[in-house]
Enzyme design. Structure first.
Site, PDB file in Angstrom:
ATOM      1  N   TYR A 101     -35.272  -1.775 -16.294  1.00 34.26           N
ATOM      2  CA  TYR A 101     -35.840  -3.030 -15.784  1.00 34.26           C
ATOM      3  C   TYR A 101     -35.166  -4.192 -16.488  1.00 34.26           C
ATOM      4  O   TYR A 101     -35.058  -4.190 -17.716  1.00 34.26           O
ATOM      5  CB  TYR A 101     -37.354  -3.062 -16.059  1.00 34.26           C
ATOM      6  CG  TYR A 101     -37.961  -4.423 -15.777  1.00 34.26           C
ATOM      7  CD1 TYR A 101     -38.495  -4.708 -14.536  1.00 34.26           C
ATOM      8  CD2 TYR A 101     -37.953  -5.419 -16.758  1.00 34.26           C
ATOM      9  CE1 TYR A 101     -39.015  -5.959 -14.259  1.00 34.26           C
ATOM     10  CE2 TYR A 101     -38.468  -6.682 -16.492  1.00 34.26           C
ATOM     11  CZ  TYR A 101     -38.995  -6.949 -15.240  1.00 34.26           C
ATOM     12  OH  TYR A 101     -39.487  -8.190 -14.974  1.00 34.26           O
ATOM     13  N   GLU A 189     -35.268 -10.958 -11.098  1.00 29.92           N
ATOM     14  CA  GLU A 189     -35.601  -9.634 -11.611  1.00 29.92           C
ATOM     15  C   GLU A 189     -34.813  -8.542 -10.886  1.00 29.92           C
ATOM     16  O   GLU A 189     -34.604  -8.631  -9.682  1.00 29.92           O
ATOM     17  CB  GLU A 189     -37.105  -9.445 -11.366  1.00 29.92           C
ATOM     18  CG  GLU A 189     -37.717  -8.205 -11.931  1.00 29.92           C
ATOM     19  CD  GLU A 189     -39.194  -8.117 -11.512  1.00 29.92           C
ATOM     20  OE1 GLU A 189     -40.031  -8.691 -12.215  1.00 29.92           O
ATOM     21  OE2 GLU A 189     -39.481  -7.486 -10.481  1.00 29.92           O
TER      22      GLU A 189
END
Ligand code: GDP
Ligand code: MN
Length: 385
Positions: A101, A189
């Site tokens: 992530y 993101e």
């Protein structure tokens, strides 16, 4: 403003990041054609402004164009967390060795762009944040220096032991930072950032949130706005230059000034009510804005009472009063007849006396204090339930 995954990845690709070959489809036939064209196993992904599509069944692998047709047929029209899927992304499927992530948010506390990265990426990042927050590494970037190469390397090494992979990751983090800054984003993101068995990094999912107040200098991003994905009333408000956010309560609020609007919502809650919206008609003296605001608020059938809270400074009370009267007249002439909802008005400040006189001439009463007005609106709202 939120944009779709495929739009975020488009922006990523323009900054040199590796993303799979992919294209958007609005019909199962389109999905089949794209899969045929790609000529490999694909993944069909719902394009809606919400996370957790995978878990909701909105991300499916397909080995053949025929299967891509079937999966697209299943996903299109699907309801994911209250949003209807109108388009799917058909992307070249990537073989996944590891999911990480990486994200950047605008952090109000440090007042900086803050990186958050974790080797434990994928669909369960919220759980990682909750249960094992130590697995998420953070870095606040100095806005004047930007992301320094050593910082990018240090973050990359927290994610990957293999130096060759970490090198690619450092580059990608730098590119993501550039995207974030150049787009005036408040969030950028990649989840998952995947490693393939041959040691290559790919951005497999992208999410971006752009600061609404900066959209005027990003025409290409403004053009990405998807009317299907937003409240019709929010779009109407934006066109009329009103700041409006729809909420779940039943007290419709029309206020001048963002600060006073926030304080009004606090007061509504304080007296046991729930605001139906945040609405700032701004500092202008334009009765048309009041009319639009009234239309937007009264079109929500959950609203049980309308509360005006006007502090006249640049905004003149007589203009607002005229706006209220004009709006009520127009509503009365409309198909639904006169407005059935109770209205509470607090008017104070510039041209207050004139404003009150205008309201009284049509039988409306302005109350003196904010507390009195809010209490009354909450009572009337309860009575209307
Ligand atoms: P989200 O659930 O809305 O975050 O959607 P994602 O795009 O992140 O997809 C969810 C999950 O589907 C990913 O974490 C992967 O595990 C899986 N997935 C997505 N794309 C691919 C792919 O190309 N190949 C494989 N094997 N899995 C994928
Ligand atoms: Mn994801």
């Amino acid at each position: 403003m939120n944009i779709h995954e495929f739009q975020a990845k488009d922006i990523f690709a323009r900054h040199g990041m590796a993303i799979p070959r992919e294209q958007v489809a609005r019909t199962p036939e389109d999905a089949r054609r794209i899969a045929e064209h790609l000529g490999v196993r694909v993944v069909v992904k719902a394009q809606v402004h919400v996370g957790g599509r995978g878990k909701a069944g909105g991300v499916k692998l397909a080995s053949t164009p025929e299967e891509a047709f079937e999966k697209a047929d299943q996903i299109l029209g699907m309801d994911i967390k209250g949003l209807t899927v109108r388009q799917v992304l058909v992307a070249e499927a990537v073989e996944i060795d590891h999911e990480a992530y990486v994200g950047i948010i605008l952090d109000r506390q440090t007042r900086r762009a803050v990186f958050m990265v974790s080797a434990a990426g994928g669909v369960d990042i919220e759980e990682v944040a909750r249960e094992t927050p130590e697995k998420i590494h953070k870095l606040a970037v100095d806005p004047l220096l930007g992301l320094m190469p050593y910082q990018a390397r240090s973050l990359a090494h927290k994610l990957y032991a293999d130096p060759a992979v970490a090198r690619q990751a450092a580059r990608m983090l730098t590119q993501l930072y550039d995207v974030f800054i150049e787009s005036d984003a408040s969030l950028a993101e990649i989840n998952p950032l995947v490693t393939t068995p041959d040691g290559k990094l790919w951005a497999l999912d992208g999410k971006m949130n752009i600061d609404d107040n900066a959209l005027f200098r990003h025409e290409e991003i403004e053009a990405m706005r998807d009317p299907d994905s937003e409240e019709a009333t929010e779009a109407e408000a934006r066109d009329a230059d009103l700041s409006f956010v729809k909420l779940d309560g039943d007290i419709g609020c029309i206020v001048n000034g963002a600060g006073l609007a926030m304080a009004t919502m606090d007061m509504v809650k304080f007296y046991g009510g729930m605001p139906a919206n945040f609405l700032d008609i701004g500092g202008s003296s334009n009765p048309d804005k009041v009319v639009t605001a009234m239309n937007i608020i009264t079109s929500d059938n959950r609203v049980k009472a309308v509360l005006f809270n006007i502090f006249g400074g640049i905004t003149r009370c007589d203009d607002v009063a005229n706006g209220i009267v004009t709006a009520l007249n127009r509503i009365a002439e409309g198909p639904g007849g006169p407005l059935a909802l109770p209205i509470v008005i607090r008017l104070t400040g510039t041209n207050e006396a004139e404003g009150r006189r205008i309201l009284e001439s049509v039988g409306l009463v302005a109350v003196d204090t904010m507390a009195e007005a809010v209490q009354k609106a909450v009572e009337l709202g309860e009575a209307g339930r």
